[in-house]
Design an enzyme around this catalytic site. Sequence first.
Site, PDB file in Angstrom:
ATOM      1  N   LYS A 176       0.862  -1.169  -0.063  1.00  9.29           N
ATOM      2  CA  LYS A 176      -0.018   0.047  -0.118  1.00  9.29           C
ATOM      3  C   LYS A 176       0.808   1.275   0.192  1.00  9.29           C
ATOM      4  CE  LYS A 176      -1.566  -1.733   3.738  1.00  9.29           C
ATOM      5  NZ  LYS A 176      -2.455  -2.302   4.857  1.00  9.29           N
ATOM      6  N   THR A 210      -7.224   8.884   9.899  1.00 10.34           N
ATOM      7  CA  THR A 210      -6.770   7.866   9.090  1.00 10.34           C
ATOM      8  C   THR A 210      -6.683   6.636   9.976  1.00 10.34           C
ATOM      9  OG1 THR A 210      -4.566   8.626   9.502  1.00 10.34           O
ATOM     10  CG2 THR A 210      -5.319   9.270   7.413  1.00 10.34           C
ATOM     11  N   GLY A 212      -7.270   3.113  11.289  1.00  6.39           N
ATOM     12  CA  GLY A 212      -7.904   1.937  10.966  1.00  6.39           C
ATOM     13  C   GLY A 212      -7.852   1.676   9.241  1.00  6.39           C
ATOM     14  N   THR A 213      -7.037   2.551   8.609  1.00  6.70           N
ATOM     15  CA  THR A 213      -7.115   2.549   7.033  1.00  6.70           C
ATOM     16  C   THR A 213      -6.499   1.046   6.588  1.00  6.70           C
ATOM     17  OG1 THR A 213      -4.906   3.649   6.813  1.00  6.70           O
ATOM     18  CG2 THR A 213      -6.896   4.833   6.532  1.00  6.70           C
ATOM     19  N   GLY A 214      -5.748   0.699   7.257  1.00  5.59           N
ATOM     20  CA  GLY A 214      -5.123  -0.786   6.832  1.00  5.59           C
ATOM     21  C   GLY A 214      -6.223  -1.813   7.067  1.00  5.59           C
ATOM     22  N   CYS A 215      -6.595  -1.858   8.314  1.00  4.22           N
ATOM     23  CA  CYS A 215      -7.610  -2.933   8.456  1.00  4.22           C
ATOM     24  C   CYS A 215      -8.841  -2.831   7.685  1.00  4.22           C
ATOM     25  CB  CYS A 215      -8.043  -2.738  10.003  1.00  4.22           C
ATOM     26  SG  CYS A 215      -6.904  -2.547  11.225  1.00  4.22           S
TER      27      CYS A 215
END
Length: 277
Positions: A176, A210, A212-215
Amino acid sequence: MAAIKQVLTIAGSDSGGGAGIQADIKTFQELGVFGTSAITAVTAQNTCGVHGVYPMPAGAVKAQIDAIGADFAIAAVKTGMLFDAEIIAETAAGIERHGWRNLVVDPVMIAKGGATLLQEEALEAMRTLLLPLAGVITPNIPEAEMLSGMEIHNAADRKGAAEKILAFGAKAVVIKGGHANNPLFAEDYCLEKNGESFVLRSARIHTQQTHGTGCTFSAALTAELAKGQTLPEAMVTAKRFIQAALAHQLHIGAGHGPTNHAAFRQFATEGDVQFVQ
C-alpha cells in the site's frame, strides 16, 4: 434466497472502534457479507494512541477459530493483529485445520501512534507459518520493509521487496502506498506469483482521520474475494471503499481519527481509482 457470504477476521479489538475487529465488522456489513471474529488481543486505545495491549491465551484463539469452523461456511478469512509467535502458530494451524484457503493477511505491526503490535520474534513465525497460506498479503511500506529486510525508496525497491515477500509463499502481495512521499497520489502496487503486476492510483487526501485504514482496506478486500471477485476487481472496490472513508470525514477524537466506514455506499464513484499500469 442465496445464503449471505460468511467471512472471518482473526485480529485484535480496538476499544476506540476505528481499527481492528471493529473496523473489520463495520466494513463487512457495509459490503454485504456476514462477519465473524476470533479476537487475538484486547487493546486499550483511542485516537491518541494505544494505552495497553492484553493478548488472549493461544488456547482461547484456537477455541474461537474452532467454534467458527464448526458452524459457519467461511468463504474468506483475514488476519490482522496477531501479536506473538504462539498466536500466529495457532492461527495458521486453525486455518489449515478447517481448510480455509481464501486468506488475506494484513501484517499489522505498528499502530498509527507508533505502538508495537507484533512482537519481534513473531516476524519469523509470520514469514514461515502464515504467509505460505496467504492468497494475498497487504503490508504498508514500513511493514513491507520489515518483511523483506530491505528499504523502499522508489518503484524498483517496491518491486524488489514484493518479490522477496512473495518468496515466503503467498500468491500475491499488495504494497500500500499511504506512507510514500508522493504528495498528489496514493498508489498501491500488486505483484502476483505468476509475475502479473499492476498499480492502483487514487488522489491523496491530506488528513489526520486515518486510524484503521489498513484494517479497513484488507477487510474490504476480504469481503469482495468472498463474493467471488478476482483480485484486481476486489482491489478496486477496496481502494474505492477506503477512498470514500477518508474523503468524508467524521472528525472524531483528538488524534488520528477513524475513517468513515459508512461513506462507500453513498459517496464512492467509479473515477475514484485508476489503473496506471
